[in-house]
Scaffold this active site. Structure first.
Site, PDB file in Angstrom:
ATOM      1  N   GLY A 131       0.841  -1.191   0.000  1.00 48.09           N
ATOM      2  CA  GLY A 131       0.000   0.000   0.000  1.00 48.09           C
ATOM      3  C   GLY A 131       0.875   1.239   0.000  1.00 48.09           C
ATOM      4  O   GLY A 131       1.236   1.756   1.070  1.00 48.09           O
ATOM      5  N   SER A 133       1.048   3.996  -3.189  1.00 51.22           N
ATOM      6  CA  SER A 133       0.405   5.129  -3.853  1.00 51.22           C
ATOM      7  C   SER A 133      -0.968   5.419  -3.253  1.00 51.22           C
ATOM      8  O   SER A 133      -1.632   4.528  -2.728  1.00 51.22           O
ATOM      9  CB  SER A 133       0.199   4.823  -5.333  1.00 51.22           C
ATOM     10  OG  SER A 133       1.415   4.617  -5.960  1.00 51.22           O
ATOM     11  N   SER A 165      -1.445  -3.847  -5.976  1.00 53.20           N
ATOM     12  CA  SER A 165      -1.494  -5.020  -6.839  1.00 53.20           C
ATOM     13  C   SER A 165      -1.831  -6.262  -6.018  1.00 53.20           C
ATOM     14  O   SER A 165      -1.159  -6.552  -5.034  1.00 53.20           O
ATOM     15  CB  SER A 165      -0.122  -5.175  -7.478  1.00 53.20           C
ATOM     16  OG  SER A 165      -0.219  -5.807  -8.681  1.00 53.20           O
ATOM     17  N   GLU A 248      12.294  -2.800  -6.379  1.00 57.33           N
ATOM     18  CA  GLU A 248      11.277  -2.875  -7.423  1.00 57.33           C
ATOM     19  C   GLU A 248      11.888  -2.572  -8.797  1.00 57.33           C
ATOM     20  O   GLU A 248      11.676  -3.304  -9.754  1.00 57.33           O
ATOM     21  CB  GLU A 248      10.136  -1.884  -7.152  1.00 57.33           C
ATOM     22  CG  GLU A 248       9.066  -1.924  -8.251  1.00 57.33           C
ATOM     23  CD  GLU A 248       7.902  -0.984  -7.992  1.00 57.33           C
ATOM     24  OE1 GLU A 248       8.145   0.137  -7.530  1.00 57.33           O
ATOM     25  OE2 GLU A 248       6.767  -1.391  -8.269  1.00 57.33           O
ATOM     26  N   SER A 380       7.908   6.814 -12.411  1.00 55.23           N
ATOM     27  CA  SER A 380       7.620   7.066 -13.820  1.00 55.23           C
ATOM     28  C   SER A 380       8.908   7.317 -14.601  1.00 55.23           C
ATOM     29  O   SER A 380       9.975   7.520 -14.018  1.00 55.23           O
ATOM     30  CB  SER A 380       6.701   8.267 -13.957  1.00 55.23           C
ATOM     31  OG  SER A 380       7.409   9.440 -13.616  1.00 55.23           O
ATOM     32  N   GLU A 382       9.798   9.907 -16.012  1.00 60.20           N
ATOM     33  CA  GLU A 382      10.358  11.207 -15.636  1.00 60.20           C
ATOM     34  C   GLU A 382      11.038  11.154 -14.269  1.00 60.20           C
ATOM     35  O   GLU A 382      12.099  11.774 -14.073  1.00 60.20           O
ATOM     36  CB  GLU A 382       9.248  12.265 -15.639  1.00 60.20           C
ATOM     37  CG  GLU A 382       8.704  12.602 -17.027  1.00 60.20           C
ATOM     38  CD  GLU A 382       7.807  11.511 -17.642  1.00 60.20           C
ATOM     39  OE1 GLU A 382       7.315  10.638 -16.895  1.00 60.20           O
ATOM     40  OE2 GLU A 382       7.608  11.527 -18.867  1.00 60.20           O
TER      41      GLU A 382
END
Lengths: 402, 359
Positions: A131, A133, A165, A248, A380, A382
């Site tokens: 948990g 985001s 997920s 990750e 991301s 970026e």
């Protein structure tokens, strides 16, 4: 390869031959009704044997359910399992347990936490979700708002997580929560672990542009996390999660698409089939041909880079800053491959359902849509560039301080 | 170890400032004889040559390490043309007698070899007009070779020509009767020449192998050039990164602007990927790997793409100062663009890679 590693391979091969149920050869995870009564029992037997051997998480220490193997040895194990047409189901059964939670627990956990959580995870009996985001905390994760109040023995959680997920089928959750609302945003965060099977936790699957997905929204309404399940120090959750996210990225550096099957045809062969060739055997569409070869060169240079960085780390797959480079390069290659395949298949690549389209075609359109997530999740595109420019190149911080 | 030696020597003895001085002085062969003599003394001319012929037999990856450091300083010399490309042709296509006659002289610098393949502005190694006709016990060669690297300083040309067995390689001494050469003045100020061959008579022992040898020599030339190009590009990257950290505008260093930070991140990532390709090609040559041709094309194309982009960004990010001749950026841009087409530009190698992969 060294003699010692070759000797280990012989041992591993013998064990796999003796313990792998032949009925599972070539079978998947049993997700699509692939397994009937007997093979289901064999699947369970295989999982249990692997777990007992410590090969669910082979590089973890033996006392915590692993086998204490080196990375090259672990690679040998997975090669030997593939050789007989098998797969190791434990990493998938454990959700985020083997790739992310486990390595972070090994580093930050107390002896008691490691003893309680790791062995069952390594046996594939406990599935983990994360948990992290929230609806208002994506790339700027540290602005998260889920609150954890100190209730003496435990923390009481209230708030909403998103993109968790596998939350609907997980047993445990590692959650990033705000424990000190008055501290600067990176300083008031803690990492707690809590069981999902409790009244204060509710999950709702999310349907994506590509169809069904493993993602959920997770709601905490007075959910309970024990104090003994605080990972790392109170209000130091940001250090824990930075490490977790490095693990990750490391697990996302391979350019293979998560949905692509190992048996999928080489993209140049798909192109020849759909777009045709000229007399010399070259693709008839010259523009497509040059973009395709560019893509294949990118993919080759990526895999050579993974190999080089691994070799330079002397076989120890280090969590390193290079992971950001590799994640972005893997992302670009995977997305380009999907776009090219869709283009190659033309109108047939648009099929969503029905017998007029092949399974390959329908998979292509889903993979293309799903692939849009790769440059968003796990930091991301970026955000990875920020990491490269700041952590590797030593350029000044480009994002706002908080 | 050899990396440190090459880096120290290049930055101290043959830095880009020396290249600039040489350019400004208009040295005839476009390199300083003293620079070349030092390279010979350090044994770099023998890196590929077996010990029997006076070399050290360290292989292509090691040669690449040296070329990368020379590329960083734009160091000018016939080392690459003679001791990598020329020596490769002799090693791959030469008889024991030819090796005995040529290699010790390549090592001691008294012989400067260079490969002459292309005849026009594009790299087309599969077709050529130059002919080597059987003539008694030898050959008679006629044709014109364009833009031959180190063509003015070479003591012998390894000429690709249509011979009795199809395309072959022939050793032609630069002072042979019927050989003439024209020095070229090019933007990068490296030594090139057009070479004319009119009824040049060479002996039977001038033959150095056929089309397969030419292809293998070209791949070694490409792998080596990939290393030099990587060096040129790495230096351009380092200069740019340094500027991003020191140049201030709007009251802050320009590297703190996200547009530039992300561009630097992209360039760095491309550089890492290009390095993997360059090293993989050199290692494949050393190992005699089956996919050597693929990897050499991959290296030339990917390093070429990166060098192209990096040399443009070197100017762009430096802004006005980058446009001045007084600053070194222009020297790197010019060298970059001159190396791209040599032995096939990126488009050539993408096409070749696709053919090797069967499409």
């Amino acid at each position: 390869m060294s003699d010692a590693l070759e000797a280990f391979r012989a041992e591993a091969r013998a064990w796999v031959e003796e313990n792998f149920p032949p009925s599972l050869a070539g079978k998947g995870m049993g997700m699509e009704g692939e397994l009937d009564g007997d093979t289901k029992a064999d699947f369970e037997l295989w999982r249990a044997r692997l777990g007992e051997k410590g090969w669910g998480a082979p590089t973890w220490p033996q006392e915590y359910g692993g086998a204490g193997l080196s990375h090259p040895q672990a690679k040998v194990v997975s090669e030997e399992i593939s050789r007989v047409g098998g797969l190791n189901p434990i990493p998938a059964l454990a959700g985020m347990g083997i790739t992310m939670v486990g390595p972070t627990l090994l580093e930050y956990g107390t002896d008691d936490q490691k003893a309680r959580h790791l062995p069952a995870t390594a046996r594939g009996e406990v599935r983990w979700c994360l948990g992290l985001s929230e609806p208002n905390a994506g790339s700027d994760l540290a602005s998260l708002a889920t609150k954890a109040e100190d209730k003496g023995d435990y923390f009481q959680l209230n708030g909403q997580k998103i993109w968790t997920s596998g939350a609907d089928i997980s047993h445990w959750c590692g959650a990033l929560v705000r424990t000190d609302p008055s501290a600067p945003k990176h300083k008031g965060i803690s990492f707690v672990m809590l069981p999902m099977d409790q009244e204060g936790v509710e999950t709702r699957p999310i349907r994506l542009i590509s169809g069904a997905s493993p993602f959920c929204e997770t709601f905490f309404n007075d959910a309970r996390a024990e104090k003994s399940d605080l990972l790392g120090d109170l209000n130091d959750g940001w250090s824990v999660v930075k490490r977790l996210l490095q693990h990750e990225r490391q697990s996302q550096t391979s350019a293979g698409s998560p949905m692509a099957s190992a048996k999928s045809k080489a993209i140049q062969d798909v192109a020849k089939e759909y777009a045709g060739t000229d007399d010399s055997g070259a693709l008839a569409d010259g523009d497509l041909r040059s973009r395709l070869v560019n893509h294949l060169m990118d993919a080759r240079s990526h895999s050579l880079t993974v190999r080089r960085i691994t070799a330079e780390a002397k076989g120890q797959v280090k969590v390193s800053a290079a992971a950001s480079i590799l994640k972005n390069s893997a992302t670009r290659i995977s997305q380009t491959k999907s776009e090219l395949t869709l283009e190659i298949m033309g109108a047939q690549g648009l099929g969503w359902e029905g017998a007029e389209f092949t399974a390959e075609e329908k998979n292509t359109v889903r993979e293309w849509l799903w692939g849009k997530a790769i440059s968003i999740y796990g930091g991301s595109f970026e955000v990875q560039k920020n990491i490269i420019s700041k952590n590797i190149l030593g350029l000044p911080e480009t994002t706002q301080k908080g | 170890m050899i990396r440190d030696q090459a880096q120290a020597w290049a930055t101290e003895q043959a830095p880009v400032a020396a290249f600039r001085r040489m350019r400004d002085a208009g040295v005839a062969n476009r390199f300083e004889p003293a620079t070349w003599e030092s390279m010979v003394e350090m044994g770099w001319t023998g890196i590929l040559v077996p010990e029997t012929y006076g070399g050290s037999d360290l292989g292509y990856l090691t040669f690449g390490v040296v070329l990368e450091q020379l590329g960083r300083q734009l160091t000018a010399s016939p080392l690459y043309a003679s001791a990598l490309v020329g020596a490769s042709a002799v090693l791959l296509g030469g008889s024991d007698a030819q090796k005995e006659a040529l290699l010790p002289k390549v090592v001691d610098g008294s012989e400067i070899l260079t490969l002459a393949v292309d005849e026009g502005p594009r790299h087309t190694p599969g077709t050529m007009a130059t002919a080597a006709e059987a003539d008694g016990d030898g050959y008679r060669i006629t044709g014109r070779k364009a833009q031959v690297l180190e063509g003015m300083s070479a003591t012998a040309f390894i000429v690709a020509a249509n011979g009795p067995n199809g395309i072959g390689l022939f050793l032609v001494p630069a002072d042979a009767s019927g050989v003439s050469r024209t020095a070229l003045s090019t933007v990068d100020n490296r030594g090139y020449a057009h070479v004319d061959l009119v009824d040049v008579r060479v002996g039977g022992d001038a033959h150095l192998g056929d089309a397969d040898v030419l292809e293998a020599v070209l791949d070694r030339a490409r792998a080596g050039l990939g290393a030099e190009m990587l060096g040129v590009a790495s230096q351009a990257f380092d200069m740019t990164l340094d500027y991003l950290k020191t140049r201030e505008q709007f009251g802050r260093v320009i590297g703190s602007f996200q547009a530039l930070g992300h561009r630097a991140a992209d360039l760095y990532s491309q550089m890492e990927l290009a390095r993997s390709c360059a090293e993989a090609a050199l290692m494949a040559v050393d190992a005699g790997a089956e996919d050597t041709a693929e990897l050499c094309s991959l290296s030339k194309a990917k390093v070429g793409d990166f060098l192209h982009e990096m040399s443009n960004q070197l100017i762009q990010i430096h802004g006005g100062i980058g446009m001045t001749d007084e600053f070194d950026a222009g020297l790197y841009l010019k060298r970059a663009r001159a190396l791209e087409p040599l032995w096939g530009n990126q488009a050539f190698h993408r096409d070749r890679y696709a053919r090797l992969l069967g499409f």
